[in-house]
Write an enzyme that holds these catalytic residues in place. Sequence first.
Site, PDB file in Angstrom:
ATOM      1  N   LYS A   1       0.848  -1.191   0.000  1.00  0.00           N
ATOM      2  CA  LYS A   1       0.000   0.000   0.000  1.00  0.00           C
ATOM      3  C   LYS A   1       0.885   1.242   0.000  1.00  0.00           C
ATOM      4  CE  LYS A   1      -3.588   2.359   2.600  1.00  0.00           C
ATOM      5  NZ  LYS A   1      -4.588   2.269   3.648  1.00  0.00           N
TER       6      LYS A   1
ATOM      7  N   ARG B   1     -10.580  10.546   1.803  1.00  0.00           N
ATOM      8  CA  ARG B   1     -10.487  11.316   3.053  1.00  0.00           C
ATOM      9  C   ARG B   1     -11.785  12.092   3.271  1.00  0.00           C
ATOM     10  NH1 ARG B   1      -4.379  11.596   3.053  1.00  0.00           N
ATOM     11  NH2 ARG B   1      -4.059   9.346   2.863  1.00  0.00           N
TER      12      ARG B   1
ATOM     13  N   ARG C   1       1.351  10.010   5.562  1.00  0.00           N
ATOM     14  CA  ARG C   1       1.536   8.644   6.061  1.00  0.00           C
ATOM     15  C   ARG C   1       2.868   8.047   5.585  1.00  0.00           C
ATOM     16  NH1 ARG C   1      -3.616   8.203   7.867  1.00  0.00           N
ATOM     17  NH2 ARG C   1      -5.391   8.338   6.459  1.00  0.00           N
TER      18      ARG C   1
ATOM     19  N   GLU D   1       6.990  -6.940   1.271  1.00  0.00           N
ATOM     20  CA  GLU D   1       5.775  -6.817   2.086  1.00  0.00           C
ATOM     21  C   GLU D   1       4.839  -8.004   1.849  1.00  0.00           C
ATOM     22  OE1 GLU D   1       4.877  -4.801   4.402  1.00  0.00           O
ATOM     23  OE2 GLU D   1       5.873  -2.869   4.162  1.00  0.00           O
TER      24      GLU D   1
ATOM     25  N   LYS E   1      -2.270  -1.608  -3.801  1.00  0.00           N
ATOM     26  CA  LYS E   1      -3.126  -0.425  -3.735  1.00  0.00           C
ATOM     27  C   LYS E   1      -2.275   0.822  -3.846  1.00  0.00           C
ATOM     28  CE  LYS E   1      -6.080   1.877  -0.470  1.00  0.00           C
ATOM     29  NZ  LYS E   1      -6.517   1.958   0.891  1.00  0.00           N
TER      30      LYS E   1
ATOM     31  N   SER F   1     -10.220   5.656  -4.517  1.00  0.00           N
ATOM     32  CA  SER F   1     -11.136   6.776  -4.714  1.00  0.00           C
ATOM     33  C   SER F   1     -10.679   7.726  -5.824  1.00  0.00           C
ATOM     34  CB  SER F   1     -11.300   7.536  -3.400  1.00  0.00           C
ATOM     35  OG  SER F   1     -10.046   7.964  -2.906  1.00  0.00           O
TER      36      SER F   1
ATOM     37  N   TYR G   1     -15.220   1.129  -6.614  1.00  0.00           N
ATOM     38  CA  TYR G   1     -16.475   1.865  -6.430  1.00  0.00           C
ATOM     39  C   TYR G   1     -17.373   1.714  -7.649  1.00  0.00           C
ATOM     40  CZ  TYR G   1     -13.691   3.677  -2.637  1.00  0.00           C
ATOM     41  OH  TYR G   1     -12.912   3.753  -1.523  1.00  0.00           O
TER      42      TYR G   1
HETATM   43  C1  PBG Z   1      -7.103   3.315   5.527  1.00  0.00           C
HETATM   44  C2  PBG Z   1      -7.572   3.279   4.125  1.00  0.00           C
HETATM   45  C3  PBG Z   1      -7.456   4.289   3.162  1.00  0.00           C
HETATM   46  C4  PBG Z   1      -8.062   3.808   2.026  1.00  0.00           C
HETATM   47  C5  PBG Z   1      -8.546   2.540   2.309  1.00  0.00           C
HETATM   48  N1  PBG Z   1      -8.211   2.221   3.601  1.00  0.00           N
HETATM   49  C6  PBG Z   1      -6.920   5.670   3.285  1.00  0.00           C
HETATM   50  C7  PBG Z   1      -5.492   5.892   3.473  1.00  0.00           C
HETATM   51  O1  PBG Z   1      -4.679   4.982   3.612  1.00  0.00           O
HETATM   52  O2  PBG Z   1      -5.133   7.067   3.532  1.00  0.00           O
HETATM   53  C8  PBG Z   1      -8.168   4.558   0.742  1.00  0.00           C
HETATM   54  C9  PBG Z   1      -9.141   3.997  -0.237  1.00  0.00           C
HETATM   55  C10 PBG Z   1      -9.481   4.902  -1.337  1.00  0.00           C
HETATM   56  O3  PBG Z   1      -8.844   5.941  -1.591  1.00  0.00           O
HETATM   57  O4  PBG Z   1     -10.458   4.590  -2.028  1.00  0.00           O
HETATM   58  N2  PBG Z   1      -8.082   2.814   6.408  1.00  0.00           N
END
Ligand code: PBG
Length: 340
Positions: free
Chosen positions: A201, A211, A222, A238, A253, A279, A318
Amino acid sequence: MTFSPDFLPHRPRRLRVSGPVRSLVRETALRPANLVLPLFLLEGATEPREIPSMPGVFQHTEESLVAAAREAAELGIGGVMLFGVPLHKDATGSGALDPDGVLSRGVRLLREAVGDKTVVMADLCLDEFTDHGHCGVLGADGRVLNDETLAVYRKMALTLARAGAQMLGPSGMMDGQIAEVRSALDSEGFQDVSLFAYSAKYASALYGPFRDAVNSSLRGDRRTYQQDPANARESLREVELDIAEGADLVMVKPGHFYADVLRRVADVSPVPVGVYQVSGEYSMICAAAANGWLDRERTVLESLVCLRRAGADVILSYFAVEAARLLRSPLPKELEEFSL
Ligand code: PBG
Protein backbone atom coordinates in the site's frame (compact mmCIF):
# COMPACT_ATOMS: atom_id res chain seq x y z
CA MET A 1 13.43 -14.38 -45.78
CA THR A 2 11.92 -11.06 -46.67
CA PHE A 3 8.27 -10.42 -46.06
CA SER A 4 6.31 -8.34 -48.50
CA PRO A 5 2.64 -7.96 -49.33
CA ASP A 6 3.15 -10.96 -51.65
CA PHE A 7 4.29 -13.17 -48.83
CA LEU A 8 3.06 -12.08 -45.41
CA PRO A 9 2.38 -15.25 -43.43
CA HIS A 10 2.00 -13.46 -40.10
CA ARG A 11 -1.04 -11.27 -40.08
CA PRO A 12 -2.12 -10.72 -36.46
CA ARG A 13 -5.17 -8.90 -37.79
CA ARG A 14 -6.61 -12.30 -38.83
CA LEU A 15 -7.52 -12.86 -35.16
CA ARG A 16 -9.34 -9.55 -35.06
CA VAL A 17 -11.47 -9.89 -38.20
CA SER A 18 -14.82 -10.47 -36.50
CA GLY A 19 -16.58 -10.44 -33.18
CA PRO A 20 -16.72 -14.24 -32.92
CA VAL A 21 -12.99 -14.60 -33.67
CA ARG A 22 -12.12 -11.89 -31.18
CA SER A 23 -14.34 -13.54 -28.61
CA LEU A 24 -12.75 -16.93 -29.24
CA VAL A 25 -9.25 -15.72 -28.42
CA ARG A 26 -10.06 -13.26 -25.63
CA GLU A 27 -7.83 -14.00 -22.64
CA THR A 28 -9.39 -12.10 -19.77
CA ALA A 29 -12.94 -11.88 -18.53
CA LEU A 30 -14.60 -9.74 -15.96
CA ARG A 31 -17.00 -11.44 -13.54
CA PRO A 32 -19.08 -9.67 -10.89
CA ALA A 33 -17.98 -12.39 -8.47
CA ASN A 34 -14.42 -11.03 -8.58
CA LEU A 35 -15.51 -7.52 -7.64
CA VAL A 36 -15.75 -6.06 -4.15
CA LEU A 37 -17.79 -2.95 -3.39
CA PRO A 38 -16.45 -0.60 -0.70
CA LEU A 39 -19.25 0.88 1.44
CA PHE A 40 -19.32 3.70 4.00
CA LEU A 41 -21.63 3.82 7.01
CA LEU A 42 -22.04 7.20 8.71
CA GLU A 43 -22.89 7.01 12.38
CA GLY A 44 -26.25 8.53 13.24
CA ALA A 45 -27.04 9.48 9.64
CA THR A 46 -30.69 9.99 8.81
CA GLU A 47 -30.18 10.61 5.07
CA PRO A 48 -27.56 9.09 2.77
CA ARG A 49 -24.99 11.78 1.94
CA GLU A 50 -23.34 11.86 -1.45
CA ILE A 51 -19.60 12.39 -1.19
CA PRO A 52 -18.88 15.54 -3.23
CA SER A 53 -15.56 14.30 -4.64
CA MET A 54 -17.03 10.85 -5.42
CA PRO A 55 -20.28 11.39 -7.29
CA GLY A 56 -22.58 8.40 -6.91
CA VAL A 57 -20.85 7.17 -3.74
CA PHE A 58 -22.60 7.72 -0.41
CA GLN A 59 -22.02 7.88 3.28
CA HIS A 60 -24.88 5.54 4.11
CA THR A 61 -27.51 5.36 6.77
CA GLU A 62 -28.03 1.90 8.22
CA GLU A 63 -31.04 1.49 5.98
CA SER A 64 -29.39 2.62 2.77
CA LEU A 65 -26.30 0.55 3.60
CA VAL A 66 -28.37 -2.61 3.73
CA ALA A 67 -30.16 -1.66 0.51
CA ALA A 68 -26.86 -1.05 -1.29
CA ALA A 69 -25.42 -4.34 -0.06
CA ARG A 70 -28.55 -6.22 -1.11
CA GLU A 71 -28.36 -4.74 -4.58
CA ALA A 72 -24.68 -5.70 -4.83
CA ALA A 73 -25.37 -9.25 -3.66
CA GLU A 74 -28.24 -9.65 -6.11
CA LEU A 75 -25.94 -8.59 -8.93
CA GLY A 76 -23.49 -11.30 -7.92
CA ILE A 77 -20.79 -9.01 -6.47
CA GLY A 78 -18.22 -11.11 -4.62
CA GLY A 79 -17.92 -9.02 -1.49
CA VAL A 80 -18.55 -5.76 0.30
CA MET A 81 -15.83 -3.94 2.24
CA LEU A 82 -17.23 -1.78 5.02
CA PHE A 83 -15.71 1.42 6.38
CA GLY A 84 -17.23 3.11 9.42
CA VAL A 85 -17.46 6.88 9.80
CA PRO A 86 -17.88 7.65 13.51
CA LEU A 87 -19.17 10.94 14.88
CA HIS A 88 -16.65 11.10 17.68
CA LYS A 89 -12.95 10.51 17.28
CA ASP A 90 -10.20 10.42 19.90
CA ALA A 91 -6.44 10.04 20.14
CA THR A 92 -6.46 6.25 20.42
CA GLY A 93 -9.35 5.52 18.07
CA SER A 94 -11.29 3.86 20.88
CA GLY A 95 -14.51 3.87 18.82
CA ALA A 96 -12.97 1.07 16.75
CA LEU A 97 -13.17 -1.24 19.76
CA ASP A 98 -16.77 -0.48 20.65
CA PRO A 99 -18.99 -3.50 19.98
CA ASP A 100 -21.84 -1.04 19.42
CA GLY A 101 -19.71 1.36 17.40
CA VAL A 102 -20.53 2.28 13.83
CA LEU A 103 -18.35 -0.34 12.16
CA SER A 104 -19.49 -3.24 14.32
CA ARG A 105 -23.12 -2.25 13.93
CA GLY A 106 -22.69 -2.09 10.18
CA VAL A 107 -20.99 -5.46 10.04
CA ARG A 108 -23.80 -7.02 12.05
CA LEU A 109 -26.42 -5.55 9.72
CA LEU A 110 -24.57 -6.66 6.59
CA ARG A 111 -23.97 -10.13 7.90
CA GLU A 112 -27.65 -10.54 8.63
CA ALA A 113 -28.81 -9.05 5.32
CA VAL A 114 -26.34 -10.51 2.81
CA GLY A 115 -23.96 -12.78 4.75
CA ASP A 116 -25.08 -15.91 2.96
CA LYS A 117 -24.86 -14.37 -0.54
CA THR A 118 -21.65 -12.38 -0.55
CA VAL A 119 -18.55 -11.96 1.61
CA VAL A 120 -18.85 -9.39 4.37
CA MET A 121 -15.49 -7.67 4.85
CA ALA A 122 -14.48 -4.92 7.24
CA ASP A 123 -11.59 -2.48 7.14
CA LEU A 124 -9.23 -3.02 10.05
CA CYS A 125 -7.51 0.30 10.67
CA LEU A 126 -7.71 3.17 13.11
CA ASP A 127 -7.61 6.17 10.80
CA GLU A 128 -11.38 6.64 10.65
CA PHE A 129 -11.48 6.61 14.46
CA THR A 130 -8.52 8.76 15.47
CA ASP A 131 -8.79 12.53 15.88
CA HIS A 132 -5.35 12.96 14.29
CA GLY A 133 -6.34 10.73 11.38
CA HIS A 134 -3.37 8.38 11.52
CA CYS A 135 -3.69 4.63 11.14
CA GLY A 136 -2.19 3.97 14.56
CA VAL A 137 -1.60 5.48 17.97
CA LEU A 138 0.94 8.27 18.38
CA GLY A 139 3.88 8.61 20.73
CA ALA A 140 4.67 11.79 22.64
CA ASP A 141 6.82 12.95 19.72
CA GLY A 142 3.95 12.52 17.28
CA ARG A 143 5.36 9.39 15.64
CA VAL A 144 3.04 6.53 14.76
CA LEU A 145 3.92 3.72 17.18
CA ASN A 146 4.06 0.31 15.55
CA ASP A 147 3.86 -2.20 18.36
CA GLU A 148 1.43 -0.26 20.52
CA THR A 149 -0.84 -0.06 17.46
CA LEU A 150 -0.65 -3.81 16.97
CA ALA A 151 -2.14 -4.32 20.42
CA VAL A 152 -5.13 -2.20 19.40
CA TYR A 153 -5.49 -4.02 16.05
CA ARG A 154 -5.71 -7.33 17.94
CA LYS A 155 -8.67 -6.03 19.91
CA MET A 156 -10.27 -4.44 16.87
CA ALA A 157 -10.01 -7.73 14.96
CA LEU A 158 -11.85 -9.53 17.73
CA THR A 159 -14.51 -6.84 17.91
CA LEU A 160 -15.15 -7.16 14.17
CA ALA A 161 -15.06 -10.95 14.18
CA ARG A 162 -17.59 -11.05 17.02
CA ALA A 163 -19.82 -8.72 14.99
CA GLY A 164 -19.74 -11.30 12.20
CA ALA A 165 -17.13 -10.09 9.72
CA GLN A 166 -16.13 -12.98 7.47
CA MET A 167 -12.97 -11.32 6.16
CA LEU A 168 -10.87 -8.49 7.59
CA GLY A 169 -8.80 -6.04 5.61
CA PRO A 170 -5.88 -4.83 7.74
CA SER A 171 -4.94 -1.62 5.94
CA GLY A 172 -2.74 0.24 8.42
CA MET A 173 0.69 -0.87 7.13
CA MET A 174 2.07 -1.62 10.60
CA ASP A 175 4.86 -4.20 10.58
CA GLY A 176 3.68 -7.54 11.91
CA GLN A 177 -0.01 -6.70 11.71
CA ILE A 178 -1.01 -9.87 9.91
CA ALA A 179 0.68 -12.18 12.42
CA GLU A 180 -0.77 -10.29 15.36
CA VAL A 181 -4.30 -10.21 14.02
CA ARG A 182 -4.12 -13.87 12.98
CA SER A 183 -3.02 -14.97 16.42
CA ALA A 184 -5.66 -12.84 18.15
CA LEU A 185 -8.39 -14.34 15.95
CA ASP A 186 -7.16 -17.89 16.44
CA SER A 187 -6.92 -17.47 20.20
CA GLU A 188 -10.68 -16.92 20.31
CA GLY A 189 -11.74 -19.57 17.84
CA PHE A 190 -12.05 -17.36 14.76
CA GLN A 191 -9.94 -19.64 12.56
CA ASP A 192 -12.36 -19.20 9.67
CA VAL A 193 -12.21 -15.42 9.58
CA SER A 194 -9.84 -14.68 6.74
CA LEU A 195 -7.36 -11.87 6.19
CA PHE A 196 -7.25 -9.81 3.01
CA ALA A 197 -3.95 -8.06 3.64
CA TYR A 198 -3.33 -4.62 2.22
CA SER A 199 0.26 -5.72 1.66
CA ALA A 200 1.65 -3.27 -0.87
CA LYS A 201 0.00 0.00 0.00
CA TYR A 202 1.53 3.23 -1.22
CA ALA A 203 1.45 6.73 0.25
CA SER A 204 -0.62 7.98 -2.68
CA ALA A 205 -2.30 11.23 -3.64
CA LEU A 206 -5.07 9.09 -5.08
CA TYR A 207 -6.66 8.58 -1.64
CA GLY A 208 -7.73 12.24 -1.60
CA PRO A 209 -11.47 11.71 -2.16
CA PHE A 210 -11.52 8.85 0.38
CA ARG A 211 -10.49 11.32 3.05
CA ASP A 212 -13.75 13.16 2.31
CA ALA A 213 -15.62 9.90 2.40
CA VAL A 214 -14.53 9.13 5.96
CA ASN A 215 -14.45 12.76 7.22
CA SER A 216 -10.72 12.30 7.77
CA SER A 217 -8.97 14.70 10.07
CA LEU A 218 -5.48 13.70 8.96
CA ARG A 219 -2.72 16.15 9.66
CA GLY A 220 0.57 15.45 7.98
CA ASP A 221 1.08 12.39 5.82
CA ARG A 222 1.54 8.64 6.06
CA ARG A 223 5.05 8.39 4.63
CA THR A 224 6.52 6.65 7.68
CA TYR A 225 4.27 3.65 7.21
CA GLN A 226 2.89 3.59 3.66
CA GLN A 227 5.26 2.90 0.77
CA ASP A 228 7.18 5.27 -1.45
CA PRO A 229 5.58 5.45 -4.95
CA ALA A 230 9.06 5.27 -6.45
CA ASN A 231 9.69 1.76 -5.10
CA ALA A 232 8.57 -1.64 -6.37
CA ARG A 233 10.98 -4.09 -4.74
CA GLU A 234 9.70 -3.50 -1.22
CA SER A 235 6.23 -4.54 -2.35
CA LEU A 236 7.54 -8.02 -2.96
CA ARG A 237 9.02 -8.04 0.52
CA GLU A 238 5.77 -6.82 2.09
CA VAL A 239 3.82 -9.50 0.23
CA GLU A 240 6.28 -12.21 1.25
CA LEU A 241 6.10 -11.15 4.90
CA ASP A 242 2.30 -10.99 4.91
CA ILE A 243 2.04 -14.45 3.38
CA ALA A 244 4.49 -15.81 5.95
CA GLU A 245 2.39 -14.18 8.67
CA GLY A 246 -0.80 -15.84 7.45
CA ALA A 247 -2.43 -13.57 4.87
CA ASP A 248 -5.14 -15.40 2.92
CA LEU A 249 -5.15 -12.83 0.12
CA VAL A 250 -2.74 -10.00 -0.59
CA MET A 251 -3.51 -6.65 -2.12
CA VAL A 252 -1.81 -3.95 -4.15
CA LYS A 253 -3.13 -0.42 -3.74
CA PRO A 254 -3.77 1.86 -5.65
CA GLY A 255 -4.42 0.09 -8.96
CA HIS A 256 -3.62 1.70 -12.27
CA PHE A 257 -0.51 3.69 -11.45
CA TYR A 258 0.81 0.52 -9.80
CA ALA A 259 -0.08 -2.06 -12.46
CA ASP A 260 3.59 -3.02 -12.75
CA VAL A 261 3.66 -3.82 -9.04
CA LEU A 262 0.45 -5.81 -9.40
CA ARG A 263 1.98 -7.87 -12.20
CA ARG A 264 5.13 -8.57 -10.22
CA VAL A 265 3.15 -9.60 -7.16
CA ALA A 266 0.79 -11.79 -9.20
CA ASP A 267 3.76 -13.53 -10.80
CA VAL A 268 5.06 -14.78 -7.46
CA SER A 269 2.12 -14.91 -5.06
CA PRO A 270 0.93 -18.36 -3.97
CA VAL A 271 -2.28 -16.77 -2.62
CA PRO A 272 -4.98 -14.84 -4.50
CA VAL A 273 -4.08 -11.26 -5.34
CA GLY A 274 -6.40 -8.30 -5.01
CA VAL A 275 -6.10 -4.74 -6.18
CA TYR A 276 -7.88 -1.62 -4.91
CA GLN A 277 -9.00 0.80 -7.58
CA VAL A 278 -9.04 3.67 -5.11
CA SER A 279 -11.14 6.78 -4.71
CA GLY A 280 -8.93 9.02 -6.87
CA GLU A 281 -9.04 6.54 -9.73
CA TYR A 282 -12.82 6.49 -9.46
CA SER A 283 -13.11 10.26 -9.31
CA MET A 284 -10.79 10.84 -12.28
CA ILE A 285 -12.91 8.64 -14.51
CA CYS A 286 -16.14 10.22 -13.25
CA ALA A 287 -14.84 13.73 -13.80
CA ALA A 288 -13.58 13.06 -17.32
CA ALA A 289 -16.81 11.30 -18.24
CA ALA A 290 -18.92 14.13 -16.81
CA ASN A 291 -17.01 16.52 -19.05
CA GLY A 292 -17.70 14.37 -22.07
CA TRP A 293 -13.97 13.67 -22.43
CA LEU A 294 -14.23 9.92 -21.92
CA ASP A 295 -16.95 7.38 -22.61
CA ARG A 296 -17.87 6.35 -19.09
CA GLU A 297 -19.08 2.79 -19.71
CA ARG A 298 -16.17 1.80 -21.90
CA THR A 299 -13.64 3.39 -19.61
CA VAL A 300 -15.08 1.76 -16.49
CA LEU A 301 -15.09 -1.71 -17.99
CA GLU A 302 -11.69 -1.26 -19.63
CA SER A 303 -10.19 -0.09 -16.34
CA LEU A 304 -11.44 -3.22 -14.59
CA VAL A 305 -10.51 -5.72 -17.28
CA CYS A 306 -7.03 -4.22 -17.43
CA LEU A 307 -6.54 -4.71 -13.70
CA ARG A 308 -7.55 -8.35 -14.17
CA ARG A 309 -5.12 -8.70 -17.07
CA ALA A 310 -2.37 -7.14 -14.94
CA GLY A 311 -2.85 -9.95 -12.44
CA ALA A 312 -5.70 -9.18 -10.07
CA ASP A 313 -7.96 -12.03 -9.03
CA VAL A 314 -10.13 -9.68 -7.00
CA ILE A 315 -10.80 -5.97 -7.59
CA LEU A 316 -12.12 -3.55 -5.00
CA SER A 317 -13.87 -0.83 -6.94
CA TYR A 318 -16.47 1.87 -6.43
CA PHE A 319 -17.63 0.91 -9.94
CA ALA A 320 -18.44 -2.66 -8.86
CA VAL A 321 -22.22 -2.29 -9.02
CA GLU A 322 -22.23 -0.22 -12.19
CA ALA A 323 -19.93 -2.72 -13.87
CA ALA A 324 -21.94 -5.73 -12.70
CA ARG A 325 -25.12 -4.14 -13.99
CA LEU A 326 -23.53 -3.57 -17.38
CA LEU A 327 -22.12 -7.09 -17.53
CA ARG A 328 -25.48 -8.63 -16.68
CA SER A 329 -27.38 -6.82 -19.39
CA PRO A 330 -26.98 -7.69 -23.07
CA LEU A 331 -23.98 -5.62 -24.03
CA PRO A 332 -24.15 -3.26 -27.00
CA LYS A 333 -21.70 -3.77 -29.83
CA GLU A 334 -19.45 -0.99 -28.53
CA LEU A 335 -18.83 -3.04 -25.39
CA GLU A 336 -18.45 -6.47 -27.01
CA GLU A 337 -15.05 -7.16 -25.53
CA PHE A 338 -16.48 -7.22 -22.02
CA SER A 339 -19.25 -9.75 -22.58
CA LEU A 340 -19.33 -12.61 -20.10
C1 PBG B 1 -7.10 3.31 5.53
C2 PBG B 1 -7.57 3.28 4.12
C3 PBG B 1 -7.46 4.29 3.16
C4 PBG B 1 -8.06 3.81 2.03
C5 PBG B 1 -8.55 2.54 2.31
N1 PBG B 1 -8.21 2.22 3.60
C6 PBG B 1 -6.92 5.67 3.28
C7 PBG B 1 -5.49 5.89 3.47
O1 PBG B 1 -4.68 4.98 3.61
O2 PBG B 1 -5.13 7.07 3.53
C8 PBG B 1 -8.17 4.56 0.74
C9 PBG B 1 -9.14 4.00 -0.24
C10 PBG B 1 -9.48 4.90 -1.34
O3 PBG B 1 -8.84 5.94 -1.59
O4 PBG B 1 -10.46 4.59 -2.03
N2 PBG B 1 -8.08 2.81 6.41
